[in-house]
Design a protein around this motif. Structure first.
Motif, PDB file in Angstrom:
ATOM      1  N   ALA A 186      46.495  41.257  44.720  1.00  8.05           N
ATOM      2  CA  ALA A 186      46.687  40.549  43.457  1.00  8.05           C
ATOM      3  C   ALA A 186      47.481  39.264  43.695  1.00  8.05           C
ATOM      4  O   ALA A 186      47.118  38.191  43.215  1.00  8.05           O
ATOM      5  CB  ALA A 186      47.413  41.450  42.460  1.00  8.05           C
TER       6      ALA A 186
ATOM      7  N   PRO B 180      45.476  55.115  40.345  1.00  5.07           N
ATOM      8  CA  PRO B 180      44.087  55.137  40.827  1.00  5.07           C
ATOM      9  C   PRO B 180      43.518  56.547  40.870  1.00  5.07           C
ATOM     10  O   PRO B 180      42.341  56.754  40.576  1.00  5.07           O
ATOM     11  CB  PRO B 180      44.198  54.541  42.225  1.00  5.07           C
TER      12      PRO B 180
ATOM     13  N   ILE C 247      49.543  51.608  43.445  1.00  3.79           N
ATOM     14  CA  ILE C 247      48.311  50.869  43.735  1.00  3.79           C
ATOM     15  C   ILE C 247      48.346  50.236  45.115  1.00  3.79           C
ATOM     16  O   ILE C 247      47.357  49.696  45.574  1.00  3.79           O
ATOM     17  CB  ILE C 247      48.053  49.782  42.683  1.00  3.79           C
TER      18      ILE C 247
ATOM     19  N   VAL D 150      43.120  40.745  40.477  1.00  2.19           N
ATOM     20  CA  VAL D 150      42.306  40.562  41.674  1.00  2.19           C
ATOM     21  C   VAL D 150      40.922  40.048  41.304  1.00  2.19           C
ATOM     22  O   VAL D 150      40.420  39.080  41.889  1.00  2.19           O
ATOM     23  CB  VAL D 150      42.198  41.885  42.465  1.00  2.19           C
ATOM     24  N   VAL D 151      40.297  40.685  40.312  1.00  4.94           N
ATOM     25  CA  VAL D 151      38.903  40.355  40.009  1.00  4.94           C
ATOM     26  C   VAL D 151      38.819  39.074  39.186  1.00  4.94           C
ATOM     27  O   VAL D 151      38.122  38.124  39.573  1.00  4.94           O
ATOM     28  CB  VAL D 151      38.228  41.522  39.262  1.00  4.94           C
ATOM     29  N   TYR D 152      39.566  39.015  38.085  1.00  2.00           N
ATOM     30  CA  TYR D 152      39.392  37.863  37.201  1.00  2.00           C
ATOM     31  C   TYR D 152      40.173  36.646  37.692  1.00  2.00           C
ATOM     32  O   TYR D 152      39.594  35.616  38.023  1.00  2.00           O
ATOM     33  CB  TYR D 152      39.792  38.222  35.773  1.00  2.00           C
TER      34      TYR D 152
ATOM     35  N   ALA E 208      46.243  45.405  38.192  1.00  5.68           N
ATOM     36  CA  ALA E 208      45.956  44.830  39.511  1.00  5.68           C
ATOM     37  C   ALA E 208      44.518  44.369  39.592  1.00  5.68           C
ATOM     38  O   ALA E 208      44.224  43.287  40.101  1.00  5.68           O
ATOM     39  CB  ALA E 208      46.243  45.858  40.600  1.00  5.68           C
ATOM     40  N   SER E 209      43.589  45.196  39.064  1.00  4.88           N
ATOM     41  CA  SER E 209      42.185  44.764  39.151  1.00  4.88           C
ATOM     42  C   SER E 209      41.937  43.555  38.271  1.00  4.88           C
ATOM     43  O   SER E 209      41.136  42.692  38.628  1.00  4.88           O
ATOM     44  CB  SER E 209      41.215  45.887  38.778  1.00  4.88           C
ATOM     45  N   GLN E 210      42.650  43.496  37.148  1.00  5.56           N
ATOM     46  CA  GLN E 210      42.518  42.314  36.289  1.00  5.56           C
ATOM     47  C   GLN E 210      42.860  41.048  37.069  1.00  5.56           C
ATOM     48  O   GLN E 210      42.130  40.058  37.043  1.00  5.56           O
ATOM     49  CB  GLN E 210      43.476  42.459  35.096  1.00  5.56           C
TER      50      GLN E 210
ATOM     51  N   LEU F 184      46.527  46.955  46.675  1.00  9.05           N
ATOM     52  CA  LEU F 184      45.988  46.134  45.582  1.00  9.05           C
ATOM     53  C   LEU F 184      47.035  45.150  45.073  1.00  9.05           C
ATOM     54  O   LEU F 184      46.716  44.039  44.653  1.00  9.05           O
ATOM     55  CB  LEU F 184      45.543  47.031  44.433  1.00  9.05           C
TER      56      LEU F 184
ATOM     57  N   PHE G  56      46.771  50.141  37.767  1.00  7.90           N
ATOM     58  CA  PHE G  56      45.513  49.849  38.448  1.00  7.90           C
ATOM     59  C   PHE G  56      44.702  48.810  37.678  1.00  7.90           C
ATOM     60  O   PHE G  56      44.149  47.878  38.271  1.00  7.90           O
ATOM     61  CB  PHE G  56      44.711  51.144  38.604  1.00  7.90           C
ATOM     62  N   VAL G  57      44.680  48.974  36.347  1.00 11.13           N
ATOM     63  CA  VAL G  57      43.923  48.017  35.530  1.00 11.13           C
ATOM     64  C   VAL G  57      44.540  46.624  35.661  1.00 11.13           C
ATOM     65  O   VAL G  57      43.828  45.623  35.792  1.00 11.13           O
ATOM     66  CB  VAL G  57      43.897  48.467  34.060  1.00 11.13           C
TER      67      VAL G  57
END
Lengths: 220, 339
Positions: free
Chosen positions: B132, A128, B125, A58-60, A54-56, B128, A51-52
């Motif tokens: 990504a 998640p 995930i 997606v967000v950054y 993917a968010s890394q 997501l 999850f970290v």
């Protein structure tokens, strides 16, 4: 296998980080930062933090860096970097202070990670569901604080962006050029062709009213 | 560090390799057919035949085109930025293909005594993972436009940037409603949760928002401002020819397949059939493909029907209508799920 991936990702992360400060062109600098962030995501993936990771990305890499790239590509690479005697002294000082701080933090952990085998992998770690449970139980207070900070930042961004817009009232310059022109008749609309809207005689005179006048010598 | 073998995967490594090869071959067999399918349909919508010279009904048209593209001379503009210009189409096609791994074509089957899931991977995930790769696929467009060193390309890339950022938010939010209802992020889990009723019924708002946002995310008409040919020649791939151009073209179609696959999985019940019909397992992929073709036909239909939006219309629609709608849908779903 995991060692190979680790070294590829680690080399990517370090090379990207060095590239950010070594490259002169800001556009390439941002690209290097993206390489760095994606490599970090690969490292997270290796640590089973899906999850970290993917968010890394997606967000950054997917959102923040896009905005950076957007701005840099528009502004262009011609901008001179801020420089001066004060910055030239202060820059290394800050870098040194940060390095000392990081060294203290690293040595403070007594480097247990090097000799130990690391934490055991538990099934469901990094999913998640796991992260969400931790957020809403153990780390509820920091989570809520972070939410409020983000909300404040979002509202602040909206407020700052609104003040500068000022498109509601037209400036004098624009008003000068505004003309009020009725759509000329007999230009072949379907309604006219079908005989639904027959133009009256006064409509046949196209009526163009100019508010203000064009700039001297300038055509339309 | 944990060796990969310690982690629970019920498939041996060679099954995974075969699976990825099969999915890759399947999709890359479909992609050229999609191009001719779209042109045939467009032709029919416009009261003409479409391609009908090469092969029966013009079906061999993509073969001829790929041969032609592959034999083109590789060229670049004088102002192009060397390697970035070459890397950008690769990023576009790589990310599009990577996202394909997530689309589930069927449930876990027993093939020759081996448990095989008819999907690339089933990650915890879920969507997501797709987002990504969608986030990275943006760089394919952006770098391609910037590195071409042409104003048209640059403007097209800039539009693409703004458009992708704006609609990614709505697209993500529209899926959260489904995720909350299903209680899982895993795409196969979402399909299993739809056994009683497909999510298109309770999540109709989310479905509509997702569909509209998907048009923008795949740069398809009426949101194809990125390549608005009347103003920008061809947008970000103006300066591309030959195989790099084909890479961009296939990336667009692969993105269409991915989006159709996700929509099928999340809203149309994946491989499930209505009225309690339970066909044998080997039918599953065909059900999924048929549902995906529904979406792709819809994509083409819309392209043939609607005119292109203006840029400010696109932006205000995305932020002022789509995003509040997605958020409202999310809130209502949260309240309904919680009670």
């Amino acid at each position: 296998m995991s060692a190979v991936i680790f070294f590829i990702a680690a080399i990517g992360a370090i090379a990207g980080a060095i590239g950010v400060i070594a490259v002169r062109n800001p556009f390439y600098s941002v690209l290097m930062l993206i390489v760095h962030l994606v490599s970090l995501a690969a490292l997270f993936l290796l640590l089973r933090a899906e999850f970290v990771a993917a968010s890394q990305v997606v967000v950054y890499a997917g959102a923040v860096m896009v905005l950076y790239l957007f701005v840099v590509a528009y502004v262009g690479g011609g901008a001179q970097l801020a420089s001066g005697p004060v910055l030239r002294i202060l820059g290394p000082l800050f870098a040194l202070a940060l390095a000392v701080e990081l060294c203290i933090a690293m040595l403070g952990s007594t480097l247990k990670g090097i000799s130990g085998k690391g934490a055991h992998y538990v099934l469901g770690f990094g999913t998640p569901r796991h992260i969400g449970t931790l957020f809403l139980t153990k780390y509820l207070f920091p989570f809520e604080i972070a939410s409020i900070v983000l909300l404040v930042a979002a509202i602040g961004a909206v407020v700052l962006a609104r003040r500068r817009r000022g498109l509601e009232t037209m400036g004098e310059e624009q008003q000068e050029y505004r003309i009020s022109a009725h759509p000329p008749v007999n230009t072949g609309t379907i309604a006219e062709g079908a005989g639904i809207r027959v133009p009256t005689p006064e409509q046949l005179e196209p009526e163009v009213e100019v508010i203000g006048r064009p700039r001297d010598g300038g055509g339309w | 560090m944990i060796p990969f073998a310690l982690v629970f995967y019920y498939e041996p490594w060679w099954v995974q390799i075969i699976k990825s090869l099969v999915i890759f071959a399947l999709v890359f067999a479909i992609l050229p057919m999609l191009t001719v399918y779209e042109r045939k349909l467009l032709g029919r919508f416009q009261n003409r035949y479409g391609p009908n010279r090469v092969g029966p009904y013009g079906l061999a048209q993509p073969l001829a085109e790929i041969l032609k593209f592959a034999r083109k001379e590789p060229f670049r503009t004088v102002t192009a930025v060397g390697y970035l210009y070459r890397v950008a189409p690769m990023i576009a096609i790589l990310t599009a293909v990577s996202a394909l791994a997530l689309v589930p074509f069927g449930d876990v089957q027993h093939i020759f005594g081996q448990r095989v899931g008819l999907y690339g991977i089933d990650v915890s995930i879920g969507p997501l993972y797709v987002f990504a790769f969608a986030g990275i696929s943006f760089y394919g467009i952006m770098l391609g436009g910037w590195a071409s060193g042409s104003k048209y390309s640059f403007l097209g890339a800039m539009r693409g940037a703004a458009q992708l950022i704006s609609y990614e938010v709505s697209q993500g939010l529209s899926l959260v409603g489904v995720i909350m209802t299903a209680g899982t992020l895993s795409l196969t889990g979402i399909v299993h949760a739809q056994a009683g009723m497909w999510y298109i019924v309770p999540q109709i708002v989310g479905f509509l928002v997702f569909l509209v946002a998907s048009f923008a995310e795949t740069n398809r008409a009426p949101f194809d401002l990125v390549e608005a040919d009347a103003e920008l020649v061809a947008g970000y791939f103006t300066e591309y020819g030959g195989t790099p151009f084909v890479a961009y073209l296939f990336a667009e179609y692969a993105n269409m397949i991915v989006v159709s696959g996700i929509a099928t999985t999340v809203f149309l019940g994946g491989w499930l059939l209505p009225f309690g019909i339970h066909p044998p397992g080997w039918v599953d992929p065909f059900v999924v493909l048929a549902k995906m073709m529904l979406f792709i036909t819809f994509f083409v239909w819309i392209r043939a029907t609607l005119p292109r939006l203006r840029y400010d219309q696109l932006m205000s629609f995305g932020w002022k209508i789509l995003l509040p709608l997605a958020t409202l849908n999310l809130l209502v779903t949260a309240i309904v799920v919680a009670t």
